[in-house]
Structure formats: structure tokens, C-alpha cells
Design an enzyme around this catalytic site. Structure first.
Site, mmCIF file in Angstrom:
data_model
loop_
_atom_site.group_PDB
_atom_site.id
_atom_site.type_symbol
_atom_site.label_atom_id
_atom_site.label_comp_id
_atom_site.label_asym_id
_atom_site.label_seq_id
_atom_site.Cartn_x
_atom_site.Cartn_y
_atom_site.Cartn_z
ATOM 1 N N ARG A 63 0.783 -1.244 -0.056
ATOM 2 C CA ARG A 63 -0.084 -0.150 -0.091
ATOM 3 C C ARG A 63 0.958 1.226 0.101
ATOM 4 N NH1 ARG A 63 -3.245 -0.111 5.194
ATOM 5 N NH2 ARG A 63 -1.299 -1.027 6.066
ATOM 6 N N SER A 124 8.093 -5.666 5.982
ATOM 7 C CA SER A 124 7.509 -6.601 7.140
ATOM 8 C C SER A 124 8.140 -8.017 7.022
ATOM 9 C CB SER A 124 6.095 -6.836 7.014
ATOM 10 O OG SER A 124 5.411 -5.452 7.089
ATOM 11 N N ASP A 179 5.871 -3.825 10.451
ATOM 12 C CA ASP A 179 4.639 -3.638 10.469
ATOM 13 C C ASP A 179 3.928 -3.641 12.100
ATOM 14 O OD1 ASP A 179 4.977 -6.460 10.398
ATOM 15 O OD2 ASP A 179 3.337 -7.029 8.938
#
Length: 411
Positions: A63, A124, A179
Site C-alpha cells: 500500500r 515486514s 509492520d
């Protein structure tokens, strides 16, 4: 499905073993947990201002997020893109160029092309951080195996890719975070007592606030009192702490993975694996009828389907026409695998609670398994209560991306 039952005593043992591994990791001794300092010392006050970008790269999706901070509620715009499976084994250069191109398209759409904007990069995967804006990849997880990235600074790789495109050449990567750390930071904006961030989605991991004096890498080298630690808890079990809980099909799933013997805790919990585990259990069960066996043999069972199958009435939505005995079986197996995953995840939270002195705190949780699974969050909270753990789990939807922007704002 007795093999998936984990009693309270065994969960307590698991949490104690994890505390021991946490302590070893913080002391830079041999441990299954990396316990990586994130160099995040200060959580946001809510008074930050400015415009920031975040790139959240966590696995199957990534994203680009634009966050405008005005000292009040953040204004967030987000664009989600999906990664082709072939990119998971592409060259590192191709992977990061692809990420940069998505950022460029987003800035062009928002009429921000060419502007100087700070960016927080949520990456992540296990990395060893040397500073807030520098971190090298330790190993790939979640089925990734891109070449020429391990032991390299991923912030530099992204910066190089951004510099090649006119629209992004002035974007500056000022913060690098996992994350879980991003989720914790985002959670702290709403819950001042948020001292933990957890991801329960494609993969799983946790971060929490630790005293600097307990972190060998930092003790005596900085004046801060606390720091957010990225546990990389998915690798718990590498040193045998889960051996008695690993079933025949857990073992088969592990052996067929891209990283045998690694990430065992993750493979028993996360959305990437629970569907395959349910499938293996069903196909080996003598009660599995021909109709169900035929339906699942060539099919992909993902975490969402497993969630649906934990509700009897939803089974036939995916498998119309199968007999009641098969409906009952797939519901039984899906529930057993999911409940075990939730209980194991809860035991990890208990470990953090014990390590922090058993004081109450809020844990911000993001990820599709926790948020969208029919029973997972409920079972996890029930298990925490049964273990006497005073931790409140709060949903932090899209927390990792917002958190990364907030980290950039406080950099």
C-alpha cells in the site's frame, strides 16, 4: 481433533519458554527470536503536523499511504496494489523498481509528483536495524526468495529505485519499520497505554516496548529509557520449543515450504498456512467423503475459506451439494486448526505481558486473520482471560501504514 487441543498448562509452558527466548535474544545470545531494536524511542504525541508518505510492503499486498497531520485526527488516503506471485522470486532490483513505480503513479494521481516528501517504509520481513533509517534483510519469509537482497540495506534499495523516476526522485526515505512496530505506533495515537503491536494475517509477528537497559545492543549507549523491539516471533520453535505440538501435517507443511525448520510458530498460526493445513488434515481423514475429497484436491484453501468453514451454515457456500457428514467434518477441522492458532497466538501475548512485569497494557492488532476470521479474535481473548492475562486487544485496521508515516513524522 484432539491433536490440536492445547491445554492451559502447555500454553503457560509455551509463554515461559518464549520469555526465556526473549531474554536471550535481548542479550544477543543464541535464541529463536531476533529481538531487533527498532530505534523507535518516542511514540507520537498527537501534535505532529505535516504531509508524509508511507509504503507498506508486507507480503501479498502493498500500500501507498498519504497522511496529513494537523495535530488532530490524521487524514489518510490509501491505494492498495497486489503483488504478482512471480515477483516473489524476481530479482531484488525488479521488486524494488516495481514498488517505486506504484509510489510514482500514486503521487501523479494526487498531483504531488516531484515534491519533496518524507517517507516511512514498512518492510515486514526480518531485518537487522542499524538506525531508524537503515536496516538489512536477514532472511525472506512468507514465500519470498528475491535474489540479491539479503544483507543489503532495504532503505537504500528503495531510495535507489525512487531516484530513477522523475515523480519520486525527491521522496526521502527517513524511517524504516516493521509492520508490527508501525501498528504499535499507530495504536499509541489512540490508546496511550498501547505497548504492543501484533500482526495476524498472511504472516505473524509482534513488537513491544522494552526497557533500554535490558537491550544489550543499546544499554549504556543512549539516554532513552525505552525502545520498541521487533520480536520476529514467527520463528519461535526453531530450537524445539514446539516439537510436541507439531502434528504429522504440520511437519509435512514445513518440509514443503521455502524455509524448512524456520518460522514454525508462524506456520501454526498465520493465514498463509492454516488453509493448507486444513486441506492436508481433510485428505488424510478416513471420514472425508468422495464429494469433498474431489472438491478440495485441486483447490486452494485460504484463510478466508477456513474462517467461513468455522460457521456450519457457510460451508455449503464453498462446497455446494456435499453431504452433511462432510459439512460437519470440514467445520470440525477448520475450527480445530483455527482454535489452536488463536490459543498459540494468545500464549505469545502472555509472554510479552510476563516480560513487561505483568502490568496491564493495550495491544494493537492488525491483519486479516484477527480482523476477518469468524472466531479467531474471540478465542484469543478467551484464552488470555483463562490465563489471567490483563492485556486488551484492540483492532488497528491499516495500522502498519499509518504507523510508518507517524514514525517518519517523529524521525
Amino acid at each position: 481433533m484432539g491433536k490440536f487441543l492445547v491445554n492451559k498448562e502447555r500454553l503457560e509452558k509455551l509463554s515461559e519458554d518464549m520469555v526465556s527466548e526473549m531474554t536471550l535474544g535481548l542479550a544477543e545470545k543464541e535464541s529463536s527470536l531476533l529481538m531487533i531494536p527498532t530505534y523507535i524511542y518516542n511514540l507520537p504525541s498527537g501534535k505532529e503536523t505535516g504531509t508524509y508518505l508511507a509504503l507498506d510492503f508486507g507480503g501479498s499486498t502493498f500500500r501507498v499511504i498519504l497522511v496529513k497531520l494537523t495535530g488532530g485526527e490524521p487524514v489518510v488516503q490509501c491505494e492498495i496494489d497486489y503483488l504478482d506471485n512471480e515477483m516473489k522470486s524476481a530479482s531484488g532490483e525488479k521488486l524494488f523498481n516495481s514498488l517505486a513505480q506504484v509510489v510514482a503513479r500514486f503521487l501523479q494521481k494526487e498531483d504531488l509528483a516531484g515534491q519533496e516528501i518524507p517517507l516511512g517504509f514498512t518492510f515486514s520481513f526480518p531485518m537487522a536495524q542499524q538506525s531508524l533509517s537503515e536496516g538489512t534483510l536477514v532472511k525472506w519469509t512468507k514465500g519470498f526468495d528475491c535474489s540479491d537482497v539479503i544483507d543489503r540495506n532495504v532503505a537504500d534499495l528503495l531510495t535507489n529505485a525512487l531516484s530513477k523516476i522523475e515523480a519520486t526522485k525527491n521522496v526521502k526515505v527517513v524511517a524504516l519499520a516493521n509492520d508490527t512496530a508501525g501498528t504499535q505506533v499507530a495504536g499509541s495515537l489512540k490508546y496511550p497505554n498501547c505497548h504492543c503491536g501484533i500482526i495476524l494475517g498472511t504472516g505473524t509477528n509482534a513488537a513491544y516496548t522494552e526497557r533500554v537497559e535490558n537491550v544489550k545492543k543499546l544499554a549504556g549507549k543512549c539516554s532513552e529509557e525505552q525502545v520498541v523491539i521487533n520480536m520476529e516471533w514467527g520463528n519461535f520453535g526453531e530450537r524445539g520449543h514446539l516439537a510436541d505440538l507439531v502434528t504429522e501435517h504440520d511437519g509435512a507443511l514445513d518440509k514443503s515450504s521455502t524455509n524448512p525448520g524456520k518460522q514454525l510458530y508462524e506456520k501454526m498460526i498465520s493465514g498463509m498456512y492454516i488453509g493448507d493445513l486444513v486441506k492436508l488434515e481433510l485428505l488424510s481423514d478416513a471420514r472425508c467423503g468422495e464429494a469433498l475429497r474431489t472438491a478440495i484436491t485441486g483447490a486452494t484453501l485460504d484463510g478466508r475459506l477456513v474462517s467461513d468453514c468455522c460457521t456450519v451454515g457457510s460451508v455449503t457456500k464453498h462446497f455446494p451439494g456435499i453431504p452433511d457428514s462432510d459439512v460437519k467434518l470440514i467445520h470440525e477441522v477448520s475450527t480445530a486448526v483455527s482454535d489452536r492458532a488463536a490459543m498459540l497466538a494468545a500464549a505469545g501475548v502472555v509472554a510479552i505481558w510476563k516480560k513487561r512485569g505483568r502490568v496491564p497494557f493495550v495491544a494493537a492488532v492488525d491483519g486479516s486473520v484477527f480482523i476477518k476470521h469468524a472466531n479467531f479474535a474471540t478465542k484469543m481473548r478467551e484464552t488470555l482471560a483463562e490465563m489471567g492475562c490483563n492485556v486488551t486487544l484492540e483492532v488497528a485496521t491499516d495500522g502498519s501504514g499509518l504507523g510508518s508515516a507517524l514514525i517518519a513524522a517523529t524521525a
